[in-house]
Design a protein around this motif. Structure first.
Motif, short mmCIF file in Angstrom:
data_model
loop_
_atom_site.label_atom_id
_atom_site.label_comp_id
_atom_site.label_asym_id
_atom_site.label_seq_id
_atom_site.Cartn_x
_atom_site.Cartn_y
_atom_site.Cartn_z
N UNK A 1 -36.20 19.97 17.62
CA UNK A 1 -34.84 19.61 18.01
C UNK A 1 -34.76 18.10 18.19
N UNK A 2 -33.58 17.54 17.95
CA UNK A 2 -33.41 16.10 18.16
C UNK A 2 -33.73 15.77 19.61
N UNK A 3 -34.50 14.71 19.80
CA UNK A 3 -34.98 14.35 21.13
C UNK A 3 -34.35 13.05 21.61
N UNK A 4 -34.48 11.98 20.83
CA UNK A 4 -33.93 10.69 21.24
C UNK A 4 -33.80 9.76 20.04
N UNK A 5 -33.09 8.67 20.27
CA UNK A 5 -32.91 7.65 19.23
C UNK A 5 -33.41 6.31 19.76
N UNK A 6 -33.81 5.45 18.82
CA UNK A 6 -34.28 4.11 19.17
C UNK A 6 -33.82 3.15 18.07
N UNK A 7 -33.34 2.00 18.47
CA UNK A 7 -32.96 0.94 17.54
C UNK A 7 -33.85 -0.26 17.82
N UNK A 8 -34.43 -0.79 16.74
CA UNK A 8 -35.39 -1.88 16.89
C UNK A 8 -35.11 -2.95 15.83
N UNK A 9 -34.96 -4.20 16.29
CA UNK A 9 -34.88 -5.35 15.39
C UNK A 9 -36.27 -5.95 15.32
N UNK B 1 -35.36 22.58 7.56
CA UNK B 1 -36.69 23.16 7.65
C UNK B 1 -37.30 22.91 9.03
N UNK B 2 -37.23 21.67 9.50
CA UNK B 2 -37.84 21.32 10.78
C UNK B 2 -37.17 22.07 11.95
N UNK B 3 -35.86 22.21 11.88
CA UNK B 3 -35.15 22.95 12.94
C UNK B 3 -35.53 24.42 12.91
N UNK C 1 -33.62 13.82 0.95
CA UNK C 1 -32.51 14.59 1.49
C UNK C 1 -32.82 14.95 2.95
N UNK C 2 -32.26 14.16 3.84
CA UNK C 2 -32.51 14.33 5.27
C UNK C 2 -32.03 15.70 5.76
N UNK C 3 -30.88 16.16 5.29
CA UNK C 3 -30.32 17.43 5.75
C UNK C 3 -31.23 18.61 5.42
N UNK C 4 -31.75 18.65 4.20
CA UNK C 4 -32.64 19.75 3.82
C UNK C 4 -33.93 19.70 4.63
N UNK C 5 -34.50 18.51 4.78
CA UNK C 5 -35.73 18.37 5.57
C UNK C 5 -35.50 18.81 7.01
N UNK C 6 -34.39 18.38 7.61
CA UNK C 6 -34.12 18.75 9.00
C UNK C 6 -33.82 20.23 9.15
#
Length: 180
Positions: free
Chosen positions: A104-112, A97-99, A90-95
């Motif tokens: 805080x969200x910092x950046x995103x990366x997409x990798x193939x 707690x972390x928040x 459950x990403x929402x519950x984990x986040x």
């Protein structure tokens, strides 16, 4: 058990990817292709992360990853980090707690990623990565125990030689630092 990630990274000119892939296929067996979507979270001090972790979504599972640099093991071409990973349901519950802890969200990366397993040592993974907005990279990674670090470094150096990659082509600057 603590996992140690012993790794090197090479920035690759897009024109050379096909030739490098053929060299990799001579020493390693194809494993798979995956798309990895990473979101990084951090506690920043003076604008730069003091602590950070990422959540990777590969379409099948969510994996939290954080690393601690072990610079005392580093060589000129190879970096070593303690690596911690676990899946979350459950990403929402984990986040939440972390928040609450200050991340805080910092950046995103997409990798193939195109992954290969080294034929002479199955602990070694060789990846050809296309990172959105950054280009192509080769990553050679050996997940080791503490007592295997020297052997891991030696193995990676041997692979670099087998692939014809010179020391001046290595750039271990992290993807997140390239985005800054």
């Amino acid at each position: 058990m603590v996992r140690l990630e012993v790794e090197t990274k090479i920035k690759v000119n897009p024109k050379n990817v096909k030739e490098l892939r053929e060299r990799i296929k001579k020493i390693a067996k194809f494993k798979n292709k995956t798309n990895k979507y990473d979101t990084y979270f951090a506690i920043k001090v003076n604008g730069y992360p003091k602590k950070a972790f990422r959540i990777r979504d590969d379409g099948k599972k969510l994996v939290v990853n954080f690393k601690k640099w072990l610079k005392n093991y580093w060589t000129r071409d190879i970096v070593v980090k303690e690596e911690y990973e676990f899946t979350i349901n459950n990403k929402d519950i984990f986040l939440s707690l972390m928040k609450d802890l200050g991340f805080r969200e910092w950046m995103e990366k997409t990798k193939k990623s195109e992954s290969y397993i080294y034929k002479k040592n199955t602990k070694v993974n060789i990846e050809i990565n296309e990172v959105k907005d950054l280009g192509y990279f080769i990553e050679i990674e050996y997940i080791a125990r503490k007592e295997e670090v020297r052997a891991a470094i030696h193995t990676i150096k041997r692979i670099l030689k087998e692939l014809g990659i010179k020391s001046n082509e290595i750039n271990n600057k992290g993807y997140t630092k390239r985005n800054m």
